[in-house]
Motif scaffolding. Structure first.
Motif, PDB file in Angstrom:
ATOM      1  N   UNK A  30      54.073  19.249  -4.411  1.00  0.00           N
ATOM      2  CA  UNK A  30      52.938  19.938  -5.042  1.00  0.00           C
ATOM      3  C   UNK A  30      53.093  21.451  -4.926  1.00  0.00           C
ATOM      4  N   UNK A  31      53.489  21.910  -3.740  1.00  0.00           N
ATOM      5  CA  UNK A  31      53.633  23.342  -3.497  1.00  0.00           C
ATOM      6  C   UNK A  31      54.763  23.924  -4.330  1.00  0.00           C
ATOM      7  N   UNK A  32      55.851  23.161  -4.507  1.00  0.00           N
ATOM      8  CA  UNK A  32      56.987  23.639  -5.302  1.00  0.00           C
ATOM      9  C   UNK A  32      56.608  23.737  -6.775  1.00  0.00           C
ATOM     10  N   UNK A  33      55.865  22.761  -7.275  1.00  0.00           N
ATOM     11  CA  UNK A  33      55.395  22.819  -8.660  1.00  0.00           C
ATOM     12  C   UNK A  33      54.508  24.041  -8.864  1.00  0.00           C
ATOM     13  N   UNK A  34      53.631  24.274  -7.902  1.00  0.00           N
ATOM     14  CA  UNK A  34      52.763  25.460  -7.950  1.00  0.00           C
ATOM     15  C   UNK A  34      53.586  26.753  -7.980  1.00  0.00           C
TER      16      UNK A  34
ATOM     17  N   UNK B 184      63.641  33.506  -5.764  1.00  0.00           N
ATOM     18  CA  UNK B 184      63.392  33.588  -4.329  1.00  0.00           C
ATOM     19  C   UNK B 184      62.118  32.872  -3.925  1.00  0.00           C
ATOM     20  N   UNK B 185      61.059  33.042  -4.733  1.00  0.00           N
ATOM     21  CA  UNK B 185      59.785  32.391  -4.409  1.00  0.00           C
ATOM     22  C   UNK B 185      59.901  30.882  -4.516  1.00  0.00           C
ATOM     23  N   UNK B 186      60.703  30.404  -5.483  1.00  0.00           N
ATOM     24  CA  UNK B 186      60.887  28.960  -5.648  1.00  0.00           C
ATOM     25  C   UNK B 186      61.690  28.390  -4.481  1.00  0.00           C
ATOM     26  N   UNK B 187      62.716  29.133  -4.039  1.00  0.00           N
ATOM     27  CA  UNK B 187      63.565  28.660  -2.953  1.00  0.00           C
ATOM     28  C   UNK B 187      62.807  28.622  -1.631  1.00  0.00           C
ATOM     29  N   UNK B 188      62.013  29.660  -1.377  1.00  0.00           N
ATOM     30  CA  UNK B 188      61.321  29.753  -0.085  1.00  0.00           C
ATOM     31  C   UNK B 188      59.949  29.091  -0.075  1.00  0.00           C
TER      32      UNK B 188
ATOM     33  N   UNK C 122      59.380  26.430   2.647  1.00  0.00           N
ATOM     34  CA  UNK C 122      59.183  26.958   4.000  1.00  0.00           C
ATOM     35  C   UNK C 122      57.721  27.344   4.192  1.00  0.00           C
ATOM     36  N   UNK C 123      57.187  28.072   3.218  1.00  0.00           N
ATOM     37  CA  UNK C 123      55.779  28.447   3.283  1.00  0.00           C
ATOM     38  C   UNK C 123      54.871  27.228   3.258  1.00  0.00           C
ATOM     39  N   UNK C 124      55.289  26.205   2.489  1.00  0.00           N
ATOM     40  CA  UNK C 124      54.497  24.994   2.414  1.00  0.00           C
ATOM     41  C   UNK C 124      54.422  24.264   3.742  1.00  0.00           C
TER      42      UNK C 124
ATOM     43  N   UNK D  62      45.580  16.951   0.285  1.00  0.00           N
ATOM     44  CA  UNK D  62      44.703  17.844  -0.479  1.00  0.00           C
ATOM     45  C   UNK D  62      45.498  18.985  -1.109  1.00  0.00           C
ATOM     46  N   UNK D  63      46.782  19.071  -0.771  1.00  0.00           N
ATOM     47  CA  UNK D  63      47.646  20.044  -1.443  1.00  0.00           C
ATOM     48  C   UNK D  63      47.803  19.698  -2.919  1.00  0.00           C
ATOM     49  N   UNK D  64      47.299  18.549  -3.336  1.00  0.00           N
ATOM     50  CA  UNK D  64      47.317  18.158  -4.740  1.00  0.00           C
ATOM     51  C   UNK D  64      46.636  19.214  -5.614  1.00  0.00           C
ATOM     52  N   UNK D  65      45.716  19.989  -5.041  1.00  0.00           N
ATOM     53  CA  UNK D  65      45.034  21.027  -5.818  1.00  0.00           C
ATOM     54  C   UNK D  65      45.994  22.109  -6.291  1.00  0.00           C
ATOM     55  N   UNK D  66      47.163  22.211  -5.649  1.00  0.00           N
ATOM     56  CA  UNK D  66      48.151  23.201  -6.065  1.00  0.00           C
ATOM     57  C   UNK D  66      48.680  22.922  -7.465  1.00  0.00           C
ATOM     58  N   UNK D  67      48.547  21.690  -7.914  1.00  0.00           N
ATOM     59  CA  UNK D  67      49.034  21.333  -9.245  1.00  0.00           C
ATOM     60  C   UNK D  67      48.226  22.016 -10.349  1.00  0.00           C
ATOM     61  N   UNK D  68      47.026  22.496 -10.028  1.00  0.00           N
ATOM     62  CA  UNK D  68      46.203  23.193 -11.029  1.00  0.00           C
ATOM     63  C   UNK D  68      45.833  24.608 -10.605  1.00  0.00           C
ATOM     64  N   UNK D  69      46.019  24.934  -9.317  1.00  0.00           N
ATOM     65  CA  UNK D  69      45.535  26.225  -8.823  1.00  0.00           C
ATOM     66  C   UNK D  69      46.301  27.418  -9.389  1.00  0.00           C
ATOM     67  N   UNK D  70      47.461  27.174  -9.993  1.00  0.00           N
ATOM     68  CA  UNK D  70      48.244  28.271 -10.578  1.00  0.00           C
ATOM     69  C   UNK D  70      47.648  28.751 -11.902  1.00  0.00           C
ATOM     70  N   UNK D  71      46.742  27.961 -12.496  1.00  0.00           N
ATOM     71  CA  UNK D  71      46.147  28.327 -13.780  1.00  0.00           C
ATOM     72  C   UNK D  71      45.091  29.414 -13.545  1.00  0.00           C
ATOM     73  N   UNK D  72      45.208  30.569 -14.174  1.00  0.00           N
ATOM     74  CA  UNK D  72      44.241  31.636 -13.962  1.00  0.00           C
ATOM     75  C   UNK D  72      42.806  31.206 -14.252  1.00  0.00           C
ATOM     76  N   UNK D  73      41.901  31.580 -13.393  1.00  0.00           N
ATOM     77  CA  UNK D  73      40.452  31.364 -13.501  1.00  0.00           C
ATOM     78  C   UNK D  73      40.090  29.875 -13.472  1.00  0.00           C
ATOM     79  N   UNK D  74      40.552  29.117 -14.465  1.00  0.00           N
ATOM     80  CA  UNK D  74      40.226  27.690 -14.521  1.00  0.00           C
ATOM     81  C   UNK D  74      40.773  26.972 -13.302  1.00  0.00           C
ATOM     82  N   UNK D  75      41.996  27.319 -12.923  1.00  0.00           N
ATOM     83  CA  UNK D  75      42.608  26.696 -11.755  1.00  0.00           C
ATOM     84  C   UNK D  75      41.830  26.983 -10.489  1.00  0.00           C
ATOM     85  N   UNK D  76      41.300  28.183 -10.374  1.00  0.00           N
ATOM     86  CA  UNK D  76      40.499  28.536  -9.203  1.00  0.00           C
ATOM     87  C   UNK D  76      39.260  27.651  -9.118  1.00  0.00           C
ATOM     88  N   UNK D  77      38.608  27.432 -10.259  1.00  0.00           N
ATOM     89  CA  UNK D  77      37.406  26.600 -10.280  1.00  0.00           C
ATOM     90  C   UNK D  77      37.747  25.142  -9.947  1.00  0.00           C
ATOM     91  N   UNK D  78      38.831  24.647 -10.538  1.00  0.00           N
ATOM     92  CA  UNK D  78      39.248  23.272 -10.270  1.00  0.00           C
ATOM     93  C   UNK D  78      39.658  23.092  -8.808  1.00  0.00           C
TER      94      UNK D  78
END
Length: 207
Positions: free
Chosen positions: A55-59, A94-98, A101-103, A139-155
């Motif tokens: 989920x985090x990698x998709x995000x 770089x962000x995709x590779x690391x 680790x952050x996840x 609950x990291x499943x929310x990362x699948x939509x959280x990347x969407x501006x504004x709407x993702x934040x609400x979801x």
């Protein structure tokens, strides 16, 4: 307290990753009570962690594509508020590779803080760290939509509900106690953020 499910469910299945991932996402989002009630309380932490990392990698990939496109909007990530910024292709890679680790760090930190509160609020009858870790992972499943501006934040606010249900079902406690476990860290974060803004405002005024 939710009714315990005796059919279906279980941790993310690594033997059939693609189909299992889609099915797990569906059950976490649409059937959270039954999903968390059916999860094992103990056992290997690798399978829920892998689900969280996917989920985090998709995000990271989808959010990175937006940054490459120059989109600048605030959004709620899996473990904190961030701001989309322009980035070049090297930074995107770089962000995709690391991201994993952050996840990993994020899941363990969230699970650790949450379980400390579980021990304080729920008490000695809690189901153990493994149960809390599974809640933090799924609950990291929310990362699948959280990347969407504004709407993702609400979801992403739906993640609060998922966390409450997860804590309640996994630790077989009341909704009130589960709400305390989930909301207390959010209140602390909001208070610290407001204090930070206040300090910045005072300094700017003095200057």
């Amino acid at each position: 307290m939710g009714v315990r499910s005796t059919s279906g469910g279980g941790d993310y299945d690594l033997s059939n990753p693609l189909a299992s991932f889609a099915d797990t996402v569906r059950r976490v989002v649409l059937q959270p009570v039954g999903f968390f009630a059916a999860l094992p309380r103990r056992g290997r932490l690798l399978t829920p962690l892998i689900f969280a990392l996917i989920c985090h990698e998709i995000y990271a990939i989808l959010g990175g594509i937006l940054r490459l496109a120059g989109v600048r909007e605030g959004f709620l990530a899996g473990y904190g508020f961030q701001m989309l910024e322009n980035e070049d292709f090297g930074e995107f890679i770089g962000s995709v590779i690391f991201a994993p680790i952050g996840g990993v760090i994020g899941v363990f930190v969230v699970a650790g803080i949450a379980h400390l509160l579980v021990r304080l609020v729920v008490g000695a009858t809690n189901s153990g760290f493994g149960a809390t870790f599974r809640v933090a992972s799924y609950i990291e499943v929310i990362s699948l939509v959280s990347w969407i501006p504004i709407i993702g934040w609400l979801l992403s606010l739906y993640g609060i509900y998922l966390a409450v249900v997860g804590i309640r079902e996994m630790h077989e406690t009341t909704t009130g106690k589960a709400v305390q476990v989930v909301v207390i860290p959010l209140i602390v974060v909001v208070v610290l953020a407001l204090l930070g803004l206040l300090v910045v405002g005072v300094r700017s005024f003095n200057l």
